[in-house]
Scaffold this active site. Structure first.
Site, PDB file in Angstrom:
ATOM      1  N   LEU A  43       0.831  -1.197   0.000  1.00  0.00           N
ATOM      2  CA  LEU A  43       0.000   0.000   0.000  1.00  0.00           C
ATOM      3  C   LEU A  43       0.871   1.255   0.000  1.00  0.00           C
ATOM      4  CD1 LEU A  43      -3.143   0.426   0.259  1.00  0.00           C
ATOM      5  CD2 LEU A  43      -2.679   0.970   2.646  1.00  0.00           C
ATOM      6  N   ASP A 280      11.700  -2.257   7.461  1.00  0.00           N
ATOM      7  CA  ASP A 280      12.959  -3.001   7.357  1.00  0.00           C
ATOM      8  C   ASP A 280      12.838  -4.160   6.375  1.00  0.00           C
ATOM      9  OD1 ASP A 280      14.017  -1.354   9.335  1.00  0.00           O
ATOM     10  OD2 ASP A 280      13.638  -2.794  10.945  1.00  0.00           O
ATOM     11  N   GLY A 284      13.832  -0.529   3.988  1.00  0.00           N
ATOM     12  CA  GLY A 284      13.362   0.847   3.911  1.00  0.00           C
ATOM     13  C   GLY A 284      14.144   1.820   4.760  1.00  0.00           C
ATOM     14  N   ASP A 295      21.133  -8.517   7.235  1.00  0.00           N
ATOM     15  CA  ASP A 295      20.802  -7.424   6.332  1.00  0.00           C
ATOM     16  C   ASP A 295      19.626  -7.859   5.454  1.00  0.00           C
ATOM     17  OD1 ASP A 295      20.716  -5.626   4.141  1.00  0.00           O
ATOM     18  OD2 ASP A 295      22.852  -5.193   4.359  1.00  0.00           O
TER      19      ASP A 295
END
Length: 312
Positions: A43, A280, A284, A295
């Protein structure tokens, strides 16, 4: 849902191609899947705005070690079915461009049911669907929003109008101004009631128990995978953490700030407790994440290799 009421910053573009030349490296071929990978935003998502990617640094990392990667562009806010129809058209375009018979869909947040729709109505085009922080059984935060906005009220009308303006702005900035925007349709789709209704029509990969695994390969021949996080505050430099901490308080179970742990389950659950919040999960906020967690880019690379090893 980095794609959800706070992924309110991330959504759709028409097919941005990262495929092409592969940069030689020690890991050349590590992510070289049989079928192209299509990343599907959630979204309020986008592919790229002013140099900022929704899936931050992920397409480039996958491409460098062999994958062909495309980013889908669907409505920033709309129902799972409408977004799914838009995605289906783009999947057909990828197949025409590449000559491949199928694609691997990886959907974040609302991108998960969007991808599931395509796999359900056109399984001949889809090798696998991977849900990342996906809203597969609804979001308690969406339920709270739905209850707060009384149908037909002035409050609902005001929020819908403001949200539509914001969604259109994102679409214009990402070069997709013609896509239809429907905030209420998206909210209803992401609610528990709307999600369960969707699951009855498109059940592939959905666990039969509340928090179990679904079929890793469903009756339609498509492979299903999922992973998610269960943290909200992960890096003191990440300005989105306080917001996700607040939204996370509306949940009765572990969550990433916008989606509950069990709701994210689909097909083979790879892991549902990464120390990541909703943003994350797509690397982001400029790639800031928990210092003692894998990571996010590595998680995507590992999954592409998993698909490769599966012959997908």
């Amino acid at each position: 849902m980095k794609g959800f009421f706070i992924s309110l910053l991330f959504a759709a573009t028409s097919l941005s191609v990262f495929a092409g030349s592969t940069v030689p490296s020690a890991n050349t071929g590590y992510t070289q899947t049989k079928y192209p990978i299509v990343l599907v935003h959630g979204l309020f998502g986008f592919d790229n705005i002013a140099g900022f990617d929704y899936f931050h640094a992920i397409p480039q990392a996958l491409t460098r070690s062999g994958a062909k990667v495309y980013i889908a562009q669907v409505s920033a806010v709309n129902s799972s079915e409408k977004r799914g129809e838009q995605l289906l058209r783009q999947v057909r375009r990828v197949l025409a461009i590449t000559g491949a018979p199928k694609v691997n869909l990886i959907g974040h947040s609302h991108g998960s049911p969007t991808s599931r729709y395509v796999a359900s109505v056109a399984p001949q085009y889809v090798a696998s669907v991977t849900s990342v922080g996906g809203v597969n059984k609804g979001s308690e935060f969406a339920d709270v929003m739905r209850k707060a906005l009384r149908p037909g009220s002035a409050g609902e009308a005001s929020v819908v109008a403001a949200t539509k303006v914001f969604a259109r702005l994102i679409s214009v900035l990402s070069g997709s101004s013609r896509l239809p925007q429907d905030p209420l349709a998206s909210l209803n789709s992401l609610s528990t009631k709307g999600s369960l209704k969707f699951n009855r029509k498109y059940p592939e990969g959905v666990p039969r128990s509340r928090c179990g695994n679904g079929d890793s390969r469903a009756s339609n021949g498509v492979y299903y995978y999922s992973w998610s996080g269960t943290s909200q505050v992960t890096n003191i430099l990440d300005l989105s953490d306080p917001v996700l901490f607040t939204t996370g308080l509306f949940f009765r179970e572990a969550n990433d700030g916008l989606v509950g742990r069990c709701s994210t389950h689909l097909g083979r659950v790879i892991r549902d407790n990464y120390r990541m919040n909703h943003l994350d999960e797509v690397n982001g906020f400029f790639g800031l994440h928990h210092l003692f967690e894998t990571d996010p880019v590595t998680v995507y690379r590992q999954h592409a290799n998993r698909l490769k090893q599966q012959g997908l």
